[in-house]
Scaffold this motif. Structure first.
Motif, short mmCIF file in Angstrom:
data_model
loop_
_atom_site.label_atom_id
_atom_site.label_comp_id
_atom_site.label_asym_id
_atom_site.label_seq_id
_atom_site.Cartn_x
_atom_site.Cartn_y
_atom_site.Cartn_z
N ASP A 149 22.86 0.74 -2.12
CA ASP A 149 22.94 1.97 -2.89
C ASP A 149 24.23 2.74 -2.61
N GLU A 150 24.76 2.56 -1.40
CA GLU A 150 26.03 3.21 -1.04
C GLU A 150 27.24 2.41 -1.52
N GLY A 151 26.99 1.23 -2.09
CA GLY A 151 28.10 0.41 -2.58
C GLY A 151 28.80 -0.39 -1.50
N VAL A 152 28.23 -0.44 -0.31
CA VAL A 152 28.86 -1.17 0.80
C VAL A 152 28.67 -2.67 0.65
N ILE A 153 27.52 -3.08 0.15
CA ILE A 153 27.24 -4.51 -0.04
C ILE A 153 26.76 -4.73 -1.47
N ARG A 154 27.05 -5.92 -1.98
CA ARG A 154 26.57 -6.31 -3.31
C ARG A 154 26.65 -7.82 -3.42
N PRO A 155 25.58 -8.48 -3.85
CA PRO A 155 25.63 -9.93 -4.01
C PRO A 155 26.77 -10.36 -4.93
N ALA A 156 27.47 -11.39 -4.52
CA ALA A 156 28.61 -11.90 -5.29
C ALA A 156 28.10 -12.89 -6.33
N VAL A 157 27.55 -12.35 -7.42
CA VAL A 157 27.05 -13.21 -8.49
C VAL A 157 28.24 -13.68 -9.32
N ALA A 158 28.53 -14.96 -9.22
CA ALA A 158 29.67 -15.52 -9.93
C ALA A 158 29.33 -15.91 -11.35
N GLU A 159 28.04 -16.23 -11.60
CA GLU A 159 27.68 -16.77 -12.90
C GLU A 159 26.17 -16.60 -13.12
N THR A 160 25.81 -16.28 -14.36
CA THR A 160 24.41 -16.34 -14.77
C THR A 160 24.26 -17.43 -15.82
N VAL A 161 23.14 -18.16 -15.76
CA VAL A 161 22.91 -19.25 -16.71
C VAL A 161 21.52 -19.08 -17.31
N PRO A 162 21.31 -19.58 -18.52
CA PRO A 162 19.98 -19.50 -19.12
C PRO A 162 18.98 -20.38 -18.39
N PHE A 163 17.71 -20.07 -18.57
CA PHE A 163 16.63 -20.79 -17.90
C PHE A 163 16.72 -22.29 -18.13
N GLU A 164 17.12 -22.68 -19.33
CA GLU A 164 17.17 -24.09 -19.68
C GLU A 164 18.23 -24.86 -18.88
N ASP A 165 19.18 -24.17 -18.26
CA ASP A 165 20.27 -24.83 -17.53
C ASP A 165 20.08 -24.79 -16.02
N ALA A 166 18.86 -24.52 -15.56
CA ALA A 166 18.62 -24.36 -14.13
C ALA A 166 18.93 -25.64 -13.35
N ALA A 167 18.54 -26.79 -13.85
CA ALA A 167 18.76 -28.04 -13.12
C ALA A 167 20.24 -28.30 -12.92
N ASP A 168 21.04 -28.02 -13.94
CA ASP A 168 22.49 -28.20 -13.82
C ASP A 168 23.07 -27.24 -12.78
N ALA A 169 22.55 -26.02 -12.74
CA ALA A 169 23.03 -25.04 -11.76
C ALA A 169 22.74 -25.49 -10.34
N VAL A 170 21.53 -26.00 -10.10
CA VAL A 170 21.18 -26.49 -8.77
C VAL A 170 22.04 -27.69 -8.39
N GLN A 171 22.32 -28.55 -9.36
CA GLN A 171 23.16 -29.71 -9.08
C GLN A 171 24.58 -29.31 -8.71
N ARG A 172 25.12 -28.31 -9.39
CA ARG A 172 26.48 -27.86 -9.06
C ARG A 172 26.54 -27.28 -7.67
N LEU A 173 25.49 -26.60 -7.25
CA LEU A 173 25.43 -26.13 -5.86
C LEU A 173 25.38 -27.32 -4.91
N ALA A 174 24.60 -28.33 -5.25
CA ALA A 174 24.51 -29.54 -4.42
C ALA A 174 25.86 -30.22 -4.29
N ASP A 175 26.65 -30.19 -5.35
CA ASP A 175 27.95 -30.87 -5.36
C ASP A 175 29.07 -30.04 -4.73
N GLY A 176 28.75 -28.84 -4.26
CA GLY A 176 29.76 -28.00 -3.62
C GLY A 176 30.75 -27.40 -4.59
N GLU A 177 30.36 -27.25 -5.86
CA GLU A 177 31.28 -26.78 -6.88
C GLU A 177 31.20 -25.28 -7.12
#
Length: 326
Positions: A287-315
């Motif tokens: 709330d003080e603005g000191v921390i905030r999650p670094a959300v780099a990308e949002t994807v639709p529900f249908e693309d969840a498997a691809d998102a998990v795979q990209r995390l697995a691949d270190g991308e």
């Protein structure tokens, strides 16, 4: 409320893009002590990769729903639950939340910070709680100390950098490529070094590290043992490298450093009051603005498997969030 919903399911163990599939399943009924949440957003975490591969410390029977962290709205309460109210916006963690609805234990549910939107709130709980407990509960990080963060551009790494900077530490981040350096710098790292270079020598030349936050394991842990100072503390958070390193007791004795394990989920079961206290402190910092999650990308529900795979691949850099519903 609908009787069925869409959920991602793992039908066999393997790479996420291969073994994850969308399927219709019944909307769960909250059991006593549970909260039913209508999911708005699910943050992708490395345990999702390990769950798909059958390598996580918990192995749900196949088929199962992955996903371990969400932001959503309370849809129904099981018997005996009075800690939250229907309609309340919350964050929670439990295996099985990559779905349109999720029933989770009431003790895992917390109010979502008002200062964070759904995507950022979904990525707030696990990474920041892990970093908080690692730095403060386990390592007792002090202002003026030097904090070394491995995988400093990842979700838990950026959280550790932000919290280390907020605590008054000098933060050194280790990243896998120069492309990831800006994320670590934006999170508060005073200096960023590349994992492929001789970062151990550079850290030692800068005076060494008093605290090491290591979610990588393998060679990163071995390097940390060389770079850590007298009476330093190495916090073992995970093994994203896939290699569990040996801990040399003789080396720890000679250098007088400590190796501290951190399994944050144990605090939820054994010391839930500490988790609640940490959530209050972290919400205040958000709330003080000191921390905030670094959300780099949002994807639709249908693309969840691809998102998990990209995390697995270190991308990935920062957090990927799956948007499930408004």
């Amino acid at each position: 409320m609908a009787e069925s919903m869409r959920a991602w399911r793992v039908f066999s163990h393997g790479e996420p893009s291969v073994v994850m599939a969308l399927a219709p399943v019944p909307v769960p009924e909250p059991a006593p002590g549970e909260v039913l949440i209508r999911t708005r957003a699910v943050a992708v975490n490395f345990p999702d990769v390990l769950l798909a591969r059958g390598m996580y410390q918990e192995r749900p029977p196949i088929p199962f729903t992955p996903g371990i962290e969400l932001c959503g709205e309370v849809a129904a309460l099981g018997d005996g639950v009075d800690s939250v109210a229907v309609g309340q916006r919350v964050v929670a963690t439990a295996i099985g939340v990559m779905a349109e609805y999720a029933a989770v234990p009431a003790w895992s549910v917390h109010s979502a910070p008002d200062s964070l939107d759904d995507a950022a709130a979904s990525a707030f709980l696990i990474a920041y709680q892990t970093a908080w407990f690692g730095l403060h509960q386990r390592a007792a990080l002090q202002s003026g100390e030097t904090l070394l963060v491995n995988a400093a551009a990842g979700g838990v790494g950026t959280a550790a950098c932000q919290l280390g900077a907020a605590a008054g530490a000098t933060v050194i981040g280790i990243v896998g490529s120069s492309a990831k350096a800006p994320a670590a710098e934006a999170a508060g790292a005073d200096r960023v070094l590349l994992r492929g270079e001789d970062w151990v020598a550079a850290v030692k030349a800068a005076g060494g590290a008093d605290v090491v936050f290591d979610p990588v394991g393998g060679p990163s842990f071995a390097g940390a043992a060389k770079a850590v100072n007298f009476e330093g503390r190495i916090v073992v958070v995970g093994f994203a490298s896939g290699e569990v390193p040996p801990v040399r007791a003789d080396h720890a004795l000679v250098k007088n450093y400590s190796v501290l394990g951190l399994h944050w989920a144990l605090y939820q079961r054994k010391r839930p009051e500490l988790v609640a206290e940490a959530h209050t402190a972290l919400t205040r910092l958000a709330d003080e603005g000191v921390i905030r999650p670094a959300v780099a990308e949002t994807v639709p529900f249908e693309d969840a498997a691809d998102a998990v795979q990209r995390l697995a691949d270190g991308e990935t850099t920062g957090r990927i969030v799956v948007v499930v519903g408004e």
